[in-house]
Each structure stands twice: as C-alpha cells, then as structure tokens.
Enzyme design. Structure first.
Site, PDB file in Angstrom:
ATOM      1  N   LYS A  34       0.856  -1.199   0.000  1.00  8.41           N
ATOM      2  CA  LYS A  34       0.000   0.000   0.000  1.00  8.41           C
ATOM      3  C   LYS A  34       0.885   1.240   0.000  1.00  8.41           C
ATOM      4  CE  LYS A  34      -3.974   2.030   2.508  1.00  8.41           C
ATOM      5  NZ  LYS A  34      -4.862   1.938   3.684  1.00  8.41           N
ATOM      6  N   SER A  58     -10.396   0.334   7.118  1.00 11.31           N
ATOM      7  CA  SER A  58      -9.750   0.385   5.803  1.00 11.31           C
ATOM      8  C   SER A  58      -9.085  -0.896   5.333  1.00 11.31           C
ATOM      9  CB  SER A  58      -8.724   1.521   5.757  1.00 11.31           C
ATOM     10  OG  SER A  58      -9.373   2.749   5.546  1.00 11.31           O
ATOM     11  N   SER A  88      -9.901   2.396   2.685  1.00  7.52           N
ATOM     12  CA  SER A  88      -8.923   3.023   1.816  1.00  7.52           C
ATOM     13  C   SER A  88      -7.977   2.045   1.122  1.00  7.52           C
ATOM     14  CB  SER A  88      -8.094   4.020   2.615  1.00  7.52           C
ATOM     15  OG  SER A  88      -7.327   3.344   3.610  1.00  7.52           O
TER      16      SER A  88
END
Ligand SMILES: [Mg+2]
Ligand SMILES: [Zn+2]
Lengths: 499, 100, 497
Positions: free
Chosen positions: C83, C187, C163
């Site tokens: 990420k 998330s 997210s």
C-alpha cells in the site's frame, strides 16, 4: 513585601508586574524524541534525524534523561512532581517547526507549583529576601533556526536545534522590579547548574526568557501584559522590563490601551517592537499527542532522582555560615556558582588535610584566599599566569605554610605568583627563593640586642610607659631581618627583652 | 453549532488551506452536515468518564540518552534529510523570506 | 510458460512459500508471473507505480538462499503489493496525494522492512484513498481503483472499498497473492469484504507505525490482506513485532499464529451484538450474518447475545477523533522539506503554505482537515474532541464487558455490498456510514478480521467480521478459519481487464 521600584508618571506612580517563562535547554546527549546529537555549533542540518525533519511516518520516542532532569529540577525548586503527565501538541505553522506542531505539555505538565528564593541585595534595590512562585515546569521540543540575511529573497532553515529538549520554567507574576527579575534569572541559572539539568549558557541560547510585563497603579488589578520573546541575557531581561514598563505607562497615560501581544527585543537599541510574524490570532488547538502515551513515573524513579540531587545553593550557603563560620558575604559569594564552590570545597579539604585541623578551623582563611587573595594574584599576572598551575594541592601547601607561620601573607602572594607562572612546587619555591620567615631565635635575638643597644633612649621611654613605641621596635627588627622574621617570634622576644 | 462562511474561512486559514469564495460556499453545507451529525454525541452521559488516553493498556516507554543509537532515527544524514527538498541551498532548506 | 504463469498467479502466500521451499518452482518464476499479471491489469488502476525489479531482486535472493540451503524466511519467495502509505526506500511514496507526488523516502517503514527481511518482494505501490481517507478509493490523486468485481450483467465500474482499495483489488484480481493494508476505521476490513478476500487488523500496537504515513495516530494499524486466513496468519507474523522506534508499539513476542491455527471452536463463545442490527442494513447481509452463526455453531462454538450499547455513537466519535488527529498529522505537508511546493509570485511563507496545501490536498482530505481543525479550535475542544474521547472510553468499555461473556464477536463487516464508483460521491455522510460496523473495533484498538462469506444476488461478495479481545489475534484467526472452511468461498471476479 518592600519594593521601591516605581515608574513616575504624570498621573502618579506605577508599579510593574513581571512574570518570566524561562526556556532552559535540558542537558542531554541526544534530542528529546530522536537520537540526533544536541552538540552546539555543528554545520547546518547535520544533526537532524528523519524524525526531527518530520518526514512522513516518523514517530517520537522520549529520552529518559530529559524526563529525569526535569524531575530533578522540579525537586530542586521544591515543586510538586506530577507522577502522571502527558505530552500535547501545540499546532501552528512556521518554517522552524517541521511537524507543524510543537510537542509540549499544556494540560498535564510534569512539574507543578514550586518556588525560588531571591536574596536581599541592597545595592540592587532588593530590600529583603523574597520568595518567587513558580507555576510549573514542562518539557517540550525546541524549534529550528531561521536565517534571514544569507539570501536576498529567501530565508534559510537549519533544523539542528529542532527537537532539542527544553524545560519551560514558568514563574508566577511575582516580580516587581528589573532587579528582582535579574536576581530570579541568576538564581534559577545557579540552581539549574547545581542540579546539572542545564548548562546555563545564555550566549549559546541554552537559557532564554520570555518576559511578561504589565503595569498598574499600586494595589489595582493586573494590567494587560506583553510578552517579549527569547531574551538571552540577564542584562537584556532587565532592559526589556525597564523599556516595556515605561512604554506601557506612556501609552496608558496618553489614553491608549495595551495590546496583549508578542514583542521582540532589539539589543542594539534596547527597545522592543511588535513581532510581525506572529501577528495572526493564536489558536494552537492543543490536544494530547496520539503518538505518545501518558507518562507515568514510578516511586523508585522519583527516589533515584531525589537521591541524586546535590546540596543546593540555599542549603549550602546556610551551612557555610553555621558550620564553617563564614561571613554571610563570603558564604553567598562562594555558593553563587557551581565552579566557585567546587574549587572552594576542594581547596578547603586539601588545606584542612595538610594542616591537620578540622575544615571549620581553616575555612575563613581558605575563603579569604579563594575569594580575594588568589583571584588578585591571578589578575595581576594577566597572561603570565597559567591557570593550570592553580592546583588545589599547590594552594593548600601555601596556606599550610602560612598557617604554621613559615611564611607571611606577602610571601604567600609572592610564592603563588611564581607557582602560577612556572608550576614549581610552593615549598621548594619558599626554600630556594628565600621566601620564608626566620623563626631562628638566635638570629632574631642578635638583631634585637643590637637595636636595644643602639636605641637606649627609646627603650627608656617605652619602659616609662610609652607602649606605642613597641611598633617601632618591631619595625626596626623586621627591617634588620629584611622582612623575613616571623612576626610572632619577633613579638615574643621583644616583649621578653624590653620587659 | 453550525458554521457560516466566515467561520469556514477562518478555519481554512488556521489550517493553511487557501480557499476561494466558491469553495468556501460549497464547504459550508458539507461541514454543517457532518457537524450536525456528530452533535448527537452530546446525548451521551459522560459524567465521570475519563477521555481515552491509551487505546490498549500500555505504558510510555522511554529510550536511553544515547546519540545515534538507532540508525533510522540518527542525525548526521544531511543528504537524506535534504534529498526531497524543493529548495535546498548550502545545506539549508530555503523558504520565501520571512520578516519577523 | 504462460500456462504455468497463470497457475502460479492463482496461488496464495502459503502455497508459494511452500512451493518455492520445496522446489516446485523458483521464486523468480513466481515474481515473473505476477509482474506480468500486474502489467496486464493497468485497467484496474490498482498500482500507483510498479516495481518489477524489486520483486525480481527479492526472488533471486530467495532462490540463491535456497541453493545454499539457507532459511528462506516466513514469506520466502512471495511477491506482494505494498500500500502506498508505507515508506519504501528509493521508491516513490505518495499516500495517493499530489502533495507527495515524487517523494522518494530515504528510509524504509518497519513493516515493509520486516516483510523484505522475511523474504517477500515488492510488485509495486498500491493505490489507495488519499491519505487513507475514504471508503471507496475515489479520493486518490492517481485516479479511482476499479474493483475486479462487477455486478452480474453490468459493466458499471464498482468500488473496491477503501482506503486499501488497491490492495483489495490486486489480491481479488490475482495480480498479487497478498498485499499490505492499513486500517484506521475499517480500511482493511471493508475493502476485503467488498473484494471477497480476507484481511485482518491486529491489536493496536502489534505492527509498528514507523514509516507509515500517518492518518490518525491513535487508530492507524497495519495488517495483511490475502485470500485465506492461513495466508493472513503467515503474513501478519512477518509484519508484526516490537519496534523501539514507535512509542505505542507493543513490547510482546509475536505468537506463532500460523502454527496455532485451529478451526475447532469447542468451548468458545461467540457474541452477537444486538445493536449491530441496524436500520438500513442490507437483507442479504443480515442473512449472511445468520449463516455465519450457524457455521460457528457447527464448529463447536456457543452463540450468545451481547450488548454494545454505545455502538451508535462510535461512528460520530470516530469522525471527530480521526479528523482531529489528521488535521495535526498532515500539518507537516507544507512545501518546505519535501513534496509539492506552490509558490505564487510574491508569496510569503504563510501564503506558500496555503497555496501548496490547497493545490496538494484533495477535497476529502481538505474536508477532514477542516473538521479536525474546527473541533480542536478554541472553545470547541471540550464539546467535540474531549466528548468524543470519552465516548471512545465507553465504546471500549462496552467491548470489555461483552468479552466477559464471549471470546469473540461476530458481525457483518459492512452494511452493504460494493457500490458503483461515483454513486455516493455527493454524500460524504452516507459514505461514512459504510464503516459503521468496522469503526467500533478501531476505536477500541481490537483485533478484527473480515472473511468472505458469500456473494449476493448481484454476484458481489459479502464479508463477515470477527472482533477479538486485545492481543487475541489467534482467536480471531481461528474463528475466521472456521467460517472459511464452511463458507467455501470460491467465487472469483471474471477477468475483464
Ligand atoms: Mg512563552
Ligand atoms: Zn515554550
């Protein structure tokens, strides 16, 4: 409380009210929240870690030594130590503040209320001893440094200081004159240096004060205050107060009002002015730093802090008077600075050992030597003296010879001069340079016999009751002995022979 | 409590985010929508409740006073610190001139 | 080769690790297969940048170790997606924001370093909601992430959740066997549920936050996203661990979660929080929740009712605490030391800040910074921030009391399945409500996991959530495994990219 400091205005007398926020750099090797060094004077941005530069994802981890020093400082001012404290973020934008917030303590500081004693000083206009309240001490990060004069359109940012640990020591608004404020800063500096929590080096910025000043008619409510930032000497602190108090009185007497504002001091003109960069309304949005948990101190840790405290200035001064029998003046002078008492106590111990008497018996002699004789000799020699030669051992030797009557006060100085210049052994100097008093009664008796024989008239007068003439005979004897006779021995023999 | 355009402008300025009139206008109802909704927290009786300080029971750990103990959080890496700076000169970060 | 490659990209963490160790294939073959799959999947926009060389270098190192008979590490030979919230040395790290475009860290986050040390390699930096603020992956400066899933009979682009939407999309699309995620208020779990994969947020403090771009410090926690519970256990073991650089890091040994896996829930009690039966929750979600209870009962657990009375207030409390922390955490993006600088003609320092931040931050980020600034500002701190932190204490206390009666809690992960990109754009509040089931565990710092349960009538995945006691990741993983074995979730997005 007697305070004589007043500003004479057209409408009468004004009293000045002063509170100080002193930022003291905590003595530590590494920064408060990172491993970067705190050493002074490095090349720009060489002592900056990723944490200090607030790179994305960087986190603070507190330095135990900084916490310990703050606690010890709190104990030294007899303050409440808070076993529970927290770090908060103070949010604002400035180029010297990489995170966009300063990690500080607002809601739960590590040290609560304490106090500090400033001593009467008639010359400075402080009539009597006075206790100044201390509101709190909190631990926080220092900011970086901006340089404005290196480029026509840019300011340069150096983050070497960014993240260095500071103690902010906040006084109560208890001071009423520049002299009191000066005495407060000096005393605080002395305590910090005793404790070893700050080196007190004001030129290097290790200690600087935010000076809060307001004026009021005596007995009335506090007026609106101004805060003059980062004042870095005792003299400047006093100048700021003087200037601000007079400025504020002028403004008020001309029908104006005082803005609660941040000001800057200009040492070149001795004046203060509004700080432009901080002009917008402050709203620091303090909140507990979520990167740090509450700081909880264990009893064991507190005990260790307390046990490590040295004897502090007030206690030491009292002991010098009561146990060592020193005069209040000498006691105060000797305890004002860490270096002074350090040298004194070493010399006292060495001298007492050499002479073989208790410290209290030789303390006055050593104090006089340390405070006036030795510095006088050192000063008179100027560059000729090598301070490295001023060892406690050498000085103790000189004091011991003097105590035994082997040398006079004048000879002591002469010997010390040679020692300072050459590093030679004092006893050897005394022997080889003929700087010893003659205690040999034979030689003295012979000289006295001669004098009595040559001054029969004076002897007559003396025996007839003119006691004052004794001094004449002493003088003649010393002259005959070229000043080297032991005065005690001379006195004794003269008394015997003159009857 | 609801915010008006002037308040949003003040907050935006505090947060150092430049916003034009149109953007401020647009933000007002958006922020009020959120603020009205969070206001329901006022219903909760929190008397005697301490605000959360540590989400998981844990004590603040302190580090020893050792310079450069961990390489990642050590000083002495000016190149790294300045590597991404938009204006680095003579070992400094450059910013538009500040008048104090 | 393409045929083998296709087979390799169907493998997860455990199978790759064991296959490399056993010599069934080389780490380099695996890395090449996934690099190729990533290159083909540009239409998903799951990666902000790809780093095929990193993956190959790591693979070669593992192959070399194997040749020498050395230990290959917990993740030996497994290429993963990272990420783009984790700082990676020498590799652009943006948090999906314009303000960090081009930022190249000179450091490596602790979690990513742990993974490289365990033998993993990096396929690239995964797209996400800007600064991890979002639940649909529509706030990235680098464009939306497209879910590999589509509604049956529709070509509408769907949200992969957020997210960690790049992570969920990549793992679901089989262009990465696993990916890192971060979870501040759901998330990891919400995108896992949307994408039909598995993701666990461990106890707050298990994974170091050092080097992870901060959103809300008291909530942020990294965790693995993969296709199975086993894979998550393996990867979490590699990611977690005490870090002296993070003052909130837990000073505890990392348990052997993989070795401790067991789907036998005899003597375990699973709590069903009655307050999670909320209005607006999808009927099919409620049905899958019922199904979940059955599965756990079947695994030997006793199902008990529990109450989490402050559930309703968790989300509003979150939307005060998280923006408040974010408003402060994001103050460092000021154009001075890194990232974007916007210096209009004649601008002073403060103008530069305002211009830079206006240009660099996206709308959602600005919205949250403003909310956070407001709730901390003079006169509002007590009413908003302090009150929210008190409510947070109550939410946490609710869990502690519930855990007096049960060992873990079962709930839906989300109130709905994935939705089409763009469908909730004008309505931040409705978007926020997507995290209503995920946020309470975040506020309380608890380990929580989403496991795929089934697909709905549209053919979209639905997830079930397990929340555990502090430090009891094992209990969460085990309950997750019990569900996984019974749900037998084999649905796969049809390849359209
Ligand atoms: Mg101040
Ligand atoms: Zn301060």
């Amino acid at each position: 409380m007697v305070s004589t400091y007043r500003i004479q205005g057209a409408t009468g007398e004004w009293e000045v009210v002063i509170g100080l926020e002193v930022h003291a750099q905590v003595t530590s090797k590494a920064k408060l929240f990172s491993g970067a060094s705190t050493a002074f004077g490095a090349e720009p941005n060489t002592q900056v870690s990723l944490v200090d530069a607030a790179m994305p994802g960087m986190l603070p981890v507190p330095n135990a030594e900084c916490i310990r020093q703050a606690v010890r400082t709190g104990m030294a001012i007899e303050a409440q130590i808070n076993k529970y404290s927290r770090f908060d973020r103070k949010n604002y934008f400035y180029a010297d503040l990489p995170q966009g917030y300063q990690i500080s303590q607002l809601y739960h500081p590590i040290v609560g209320e304490g106090q500090l004693l400033i001593e009467a000083d008639e010359k400075a206009g402080i009539a009597e001893d006075k206790v100044i309240g201390i509101e709190r001490i909190h631990v926080e990060q220092d900011a970086g440094k901006l340089m404005h004069d290196q480029h026509p359109t840019m300011s340069y940012v150096d983050l070497n200081r960014s993240g260095v640990a500071l103690m902010e020591i906040v006084s109560k608004p208890d001071m009423r004159s520049p002299a009191e404020a000066g005495a407060y800063v000096r005393k605080l500096r002395s305590i910090l240096r005793y404790v070893g929590s700050c080196d007190g080096n004001m030129e290097e910025g290790s200690m600087r004060a935010d000076v809060n000043v307001s004026v009021r008619k005596p007995g009335e409510e506090f007026g609106t205050r101004t805060e003059t930032k980062n004042v870095n000497s005792v003299r400047f602190v006093m100048q700021v107060i003087e200037y601000e108090a007079n400025r504020q009185v002028d403004v008020l007497e001309n029908g104006g009002t005082i803005d609660q504002e941040t000001r800057l001091f200009d040492p070149n003109t001795g004046t203060t002015r509004t700080m432009r960069s901080k002009e917008d309304a402050h709203d620091y949005r303090y909140f507990p730093d979520p990167d740090l948990l509450p700081l909880e101190l264990e009893d064991e840790f507190l005990e260790e802090c307390r046990a490590s405290l040295p004897e502090l200035p007030d206690a030491k001064r009292a002991r010098y008077e009561t146990e060592l029998g020193l005069t209040p003046y000498n006691a105060r002078e000797l305890t004002a600075e860490v270096e002074t008492f350090g040298r004194f106590e070493t010399l006292l111990a060495a001298t007492a050992a050499k002479i073989g008497k208790p410290e209290a018996k030789v303390a006055t002699q050593v104090a006089n030597w340390a405070l006036s004789v030795a510095p006088g000799v050192m000063k008179s020699l100027g560059d000729e003296a090598d301070p490295a030669n001023a060892t406690a051992e050498a000085q103790a030797s000189i004091l011991a010879m003097q105590d035994k009557g082997e040398i006079s006060g004048g000879q002591a100085k002469e010997i010390y001069e040679i020692v300072l210049k050459t590093g030679r052994d004092p006893e050897e100097v005394a022997d080889t340079e003929g700087l010893k008093q003659v205690s040999d009664t034979g030689a003295i008796e012979a000289a006295i016999d001669d004098i009595i024989a040559n001054n029969a008239d004076k002897v007559e007068e003396y025996r007839g009751g003119k006691d004052k003439l004794f001094g004449f005979f002493v003088g003649q004897t010393m002259k005959a002995m070229q000043g080297k006779a032991n005065p005690a021995v001379v006195n004794q023999i003269l008394k015997d022979k003159l009857g | 409590m609801s915010v008006d355009k002037a308040t949003v402008a003040k907050i935006a300025s505090l947060a150092r985010i430049k916003m034009g009139d149109e953007e401020l206008e647009r933000m007002v109802p958006e922020l009020n929508g959120i603020l009205d909704w969070v206001e329901q927290l006022g219903e909760v009786d929190c008397s005697g409740v301490e605000p959360m300080t540590a989400v998981i029971e844990n004590h603040l750990r302190l580090r020893d006073d050792v310079v450069d103990a961990i390489p990642e959080t050590a000083g002495g890496r000016r190149e790294d610190v300045l590597a991404n700076a938009p204006a680095a000169e003579h070992g400094f970060f450059g910013v538009p001139k500040v008048i104090e | 080769m393409p045929k083998t490659a296709n087979k390799l990209t169907n493998l997860g963490v455990k199978d790759i690790r064991d296959g490399v160790a056993g010599g069934d294939f080389t780490a380099r073959e695996v890395a090449e297969a996934f690099n190729a799959a990533v290159a083909e999947a540009a239409a998903l926009n799951a990666f902000i940048i790809t780093t095929p060389d990193h993956a190959l270098a790591a693979a070669d190192a593992v192959d070399a170790k194997r040749a020498k008979g050395e230990d290959l590490g917990k993740m030996g030979g497994v290429p993963i997606g990272m990420k783009d919230l984790f700082a990676t040395r020498g590799v652009q790290t943006t948090a999906a924001s314009h303000i960090l475009e081009g930022f190249t860290p000179q450091y490596e986050s602790t979690v990513s370093q742990n993974l490289w040390d365990a033998g993993a390699g990096m396929l690239g930096k995964l797209n996400l909601d800007q600064f991890a603020m979002g639940s649909s992956n529509e706030t990235s400066y680098f464009g939306n992430v497209n879910s590999p899933w589509r509604k049956e009979g529709s070509n509408a682009a769907m949200s992969p959740g957020g997210s960690s939407g790049g992570s969920s999309a990549a793992v679901a699309a089989r262009i990465a066997p696993a990916a890192t995620g971060t979870d501040t208020g759901g998330s990891i779990r919400q995108p896992a549920a949307f994408a039909g994969i598995t993701g666990i947020k461990p106890t707050y403090g298990r994974c170091s936050r050092w080097g992870v771009v901060a959103f809300a410090s008291s909530l942020d926690q990294a965790g693995p996203m993969a296709r199975t519970v086993e894979d998550c256990a393996i990867m979490l073991e590699a990611m977690a661990g005490f870090d002296p650089k993070d003052a909130t890091s837990l000073k505890m040994d990392v348990p052997a979660w993989e070795a401790g896996l067991s789907a036998d829930l005899k003597d375990k009690r699973i709590g069903i929080p009655r307050e999670y039966r909320m209005e607006g929750t999808d009927e099919e979600i409620l049905k899958s929740w019922e199904q979940g209870k059955e599965w756990l009962r079947d695994a030997g657990a006793e199902i008990v009712d529990v109450s989490l009375p402050h559930t309703k207030y968790a989300l509003p409390a979150y939307y005060i605490v998280a923006p408040a922390e974010a408003s402060s955490n994001l103050a460092r993006y000021d154009g001075v030391r890194y990232g974007l600088r916007d210096l209009p003609d004649g601008a002073g320092l403060q103008d530069m800040y305002a211009a830079t931040r206006a240009e660099g931050f996206g709308d959602e980020v600005k919205r949250r910074i403003l909310i956070g600034t407001y709730v901390l500002s003079a006169g509002f701190y007590d009413a908003y921030y302090n009150q929210a932190q008190k409510v947070r204490t109550l939410v946490s206390r609710d869990f502690a009391e519930a855990f007096g009666q049960c060992d873990a809690i079962l709930a839906p992960t989300t109130p709905t399945a994935s939705f089409p990109l763009g469908s909730l754009n004008d309505d931040p509040l409705t978007m926020y409500l997507n995290d209503v089931f995920a946020v309470p565990a975040s506020l309380a710092g608890l380990p929580a996991m989403s496991v795929p349960a089934t697909v709905n009538a549209d053919g979209l995945p639905l997830g079930l959530q397990i929340v555990g006691k502090p430090f009891d990741e094992q209990g969460v993983l085990n309950a997750g495994l019990a569900i996984q074995q019974r749900a037998n979730f084999t649905a796969k997005p049809e390849k359209w990219w």
